[in-house]
Design an enzyme around this catalytic site. Structure first.
Site, PDB file in Angstrom:
ATOM      1  N   ASP A  94       0.861  -1.176   0.000  1.00  0.00           N
ATOM      2  CA  ASP A  94       0.000   0.000   0.000  1.00  0.00           C
ATOM      3  C   ASP A  94       0.902   1.233   0.000  1.00  0.00           C
ATOM      4  O   ASP A  94       2.132   1.121   0.079  1.00  0.00           O
ATOM      5  CB  ASP A  94      -0.962  -0.023   1.186  1.00  0.00           C
ATOM      6  N   SER A  95       0.298   2.399  -0.082  1.00  0.00           N
ATOM      7  CA  SER A  95       1.097   3.625  -0.222  1.00  0.00           C
ATOM      8  C   SER A  95       1.482   4.217   1.123  1.00  0.00           C
ATOM      9  O   SER A  95       2.248   5.170   1.180  1.00  0.00           O
ATOM     10  CB  SER A  95       0.281   4.658  -0.981  1.00  0.00           C
ATOM     11  N   ASP A 148      -3.210   8.211  -1.477  1.00  0.00           N
ATOM     12  CA  ASP A 148      -4.558   8.772  -1.460  1.00  0.00           C
ATOM     13  C   ASP A 148      -4.900   9.235  -0.056  1.00  0.00           C
ATOM     14  O   ASP A 148      -4.155   8.978   0.885  1.00  0.00           O
ATOM     15  CB  ASP A 148      -5.582   7.724  -1.918  1.00  0.00           C
ATOM     16  N   GLN A 196     -11.913   6.905  -4.486  1.00  0.00           N
ATOM     17  CA  GLN A 196     -12.435   7.350  -3.190  1.00  0.00           C
ATOM     18  C   GLN A 196     -13.846   7.910  -3.393  1.00  0.00           C
ATOM     19  O   GLN A 196     -14.509   7.520  -4.343  1.00  0.00           O
ATOM     20  CB  GLN A 196     -11.488   8.385  -2.557  1.00  0.00           C
ATOM     21  N   ASP A 273      -7.748  -7.735   0.582  1.00  0.00           N
ATOM     22  CA  ASP A 273      -6.805  -7.900   1.682  1.00  0.00           C
ATOM     23  C   ASP A 273      -7.531  -7.480   2.951  1.00  0.00           C
ATOM     24  O   ASP A 273      -8.450  -6.657   2.894  1.00  0.00           O
ATOM     25  CB  ASP A 273      -5.565  -7.014   1.516  1.00  0.00           C
TER      26      ASP A 273
END
Lengths: 378, 378
Positions: A94-95, A148, A196, A273
């Site tokens: 993930d970021s 994000d 989003q 996940d």
């Protein structure tokens, strides 16, 4: 980039599909559940067990955690996360965005990026779309995520809209940085953008269209499973799936219970996940073929039956509920080890079975028959 | 009872011997180290790993712990500890004596037995020579231990003498109860008496003679490794070995470091158990072929070499020191899992190598060459 996703079958009664995702470290059969390996380890489970017992095809790493500890320099000097943690199958990172909002202290979100304090030692750090791409280049996962903002639930409509617009601008910056750089370890990395828009249908639609227009090989849906009712999550997921391209895998981030996963597969989701199977395992809640087992319950004290005779994990077939209860109540680490193997095996068997039934054309009836046992207590 | 111990070779330069111990659940090659499985689990290690990775041939269970939790009734309803914890190789249980003295609160030792409070919930319990035999019958280990008093170090001579005499009277009561009962699960159980006498040579000699006269198939030495200097431990061990029969296995309880084990093998000891390898593993101290590794040390931060390329544990060959350091510093359970496998594998390889060199006739020179590396820091 050539196509990385083949669809082998589409269910006639639902939007479920069975496919194969071709990644640098191997193929992944979808729908797939990805065990979460936060700090470069799926908690309490050996890497070899993930392969042999669980049948995991791809695991997650968390950029936020790995950046703070052991640090990007250590992972880079090891030759990337695959070498560092000795996992030669695909990895997704993930970021770091989600953890910055949920774990760190004193975060400050601005257009440029997010300033935050480490939850470990309070030290000050800064994540931007560019820096999180750079970090993910050094970690070297097969799939990396755009930076994000994951809005909470409920979320003020005005805030949700401004946040979504910023997430879209951040995506452009992520893509620029992604295009300006290359993988460091001789394999490609796939960047996945994230839809989003909170629980507002018009924003979800707008965001899905924006993300689709980026034309990346995998699309993700974020900002769900953050406290909203299941019905609202399913409604948003259905709407977004409808606006994301059919021929690319769709990844629903952070979802969910076994029932959530089956329902979302039927809406057209391919990748999942969630920390639920491992976290619940450590808290004594087991997903089994007989239903949900609260292993600390007195009723299992002298139950000398296998934990789950249908599990792919040999520990679940060899060990009894009474033994596992004893381990968990005694605080023995083997309790968490056996429980984690049980829950992860259950999740992976669930998606393998879903795939098989999609290929067979029996997904809808199989799902309808299975759903009640997924939520009942054993 | 027919003879259960064969001696295959005796070292010419020392009193070391290599043998085979025939037990109901299989043969054990001596000298042997027995991993400690306190509560029916060797902490942080799967049973299958004990077999495949560590090469454990026999493990311990602690009567005190198992009696308190899960309770003797649970183990009996499972059909004994072998069924309860799914371990089909030999098991040895201690009598609970040591833990009563070291762990429980408000213990009161009388001729009849010991009244004590559980360290878990403060509940009141009573152990006698008879009750600990009964409990060990229900647990069902291959080797069960007589109930003794383990004196502390240093120990007043008068107290040590009275305690030793009581331990001898308790042995008689244990043997009576043992002879009046039979195993509950279709296999024999071997009762092993324990030499006491603190660090007083005349008492150790007297106790060894008494224990030898009981003519049981295995003899144990207790009350050592309780804080006395190594030299004193070796002196007592040598003296006692000299007074115990040559043709029966000698078990030195609770010993010790790798160096302690090699020295004691040379004195004629055949069996060992100790919490050191697993406890030290959980505290980040590793025994490796390059010496002792304090894995939290900064020096391992970017050391991407295998934990121990010579280990029988695949996790030690596959994973690096840098990865293990990261896991341990991050408090990840996998750190304790990999460390425990490393240390137990090191101990079992040590006694396997000792056996091989006794058979070869090269034990003395091998031991002399190895000893320095066993205590040096890597």
């Amino acid at each position: 980039m050539s196509t990385i996703f083949e669809i082998n079958a589409t269910d006639s009664s639902t939007n479920a599909r069975a496919g194969i995702l071709h990644l640098p470290h191997g193929d992944v059969e979808t729908p797939i559940f990805m065990p979460v390996g936060t700090a470069g380890t799926v908690k309490a489970v050996h890497q070899q067990e993930l392969k042999d017992q669980v049948g995991a095809q791809i695991i997650l790493g968390n950029t936020y955690h790995l950046y703070l500890r052991p640090g990007t320099d250590v992972i880079q000097s090891a030759g990337g996360l695959h070498h560092f943690n000795h996992w030669d199958r695909p990895i997704l990172t993930d970021s770091g965005g989600y953890q910055v909002y949920s774990l760190s202290q004193q975060r400050k979100i601005k257009e440029e990026g997010v300033k935050f304090r480490s939850h470990i030692d309070g030290s000050l750090h800064f994540f931007s779309p560019e820096s999180t791409i750079d970090i993910q280049r050094k970690i070297g996962a097969d799939i990396i995520m755009a930076f994000d903002e994951c809005t909470p639930y409920p979320c003020d409509e005005r805030y949700a809209f401004k946040s979504m617009q910023m997430t879209h601008r951040w995506l452009d910056r992520c893509i620029d940085r992604y295009n300006d750089t290359t993988g460091l370890y001789g394999h490609e990395q796939i960047l996945a953008p994230i839809v989003q828009g909170s629980t507002y249908p018009h924003m979800r639609k707008q965001s899905a269209d924006y993300i689709a227009s980026a034309d990346m090989p995998i699309n993700a849906i974020g900002g769900l499973s953050v406290g909203e009712p299941d019905d609202e999550m399913y409604a948003m997921t259905a709407l977004v799936c409808d606006h994301l391209p059919h021929d690319k895998p769709r990844y629903l981030m952070g979802v969910g219970t076994p029932a959530n996963i089956l329902e979302s597969i039927s809406l057209g989701i391919d990748m999942f996940d969630c920390v639920l199977p491992t976290r619940n395992a450590r808290h004594g809640l087991l997903y089994t073929s007989r239903g949900i087992v609260h292993i600390r319950n007195e009723k299992w004290k002298q139950c000398h039956e296998a934990i789950d005779p249908e599990s792919s994990a040999s520990t679940s077939r060899d060990h009894t509920l009474a033994y596992l209860r004893h381990l968990v109540i005694s605080g023995e680490q083997l309790g968490a080890m056996i429980s984690s193997l049980q829950n992860l095996s259950f999740y992976l068997q669930l998606v393998r079975n879903a795939r098989r039934h999609i290929l067979d054309g029996t997904f809808y009836t199989w799902k309808a028959a299975l759903l009640p046992t997924l939520t009942q207590s054993a």
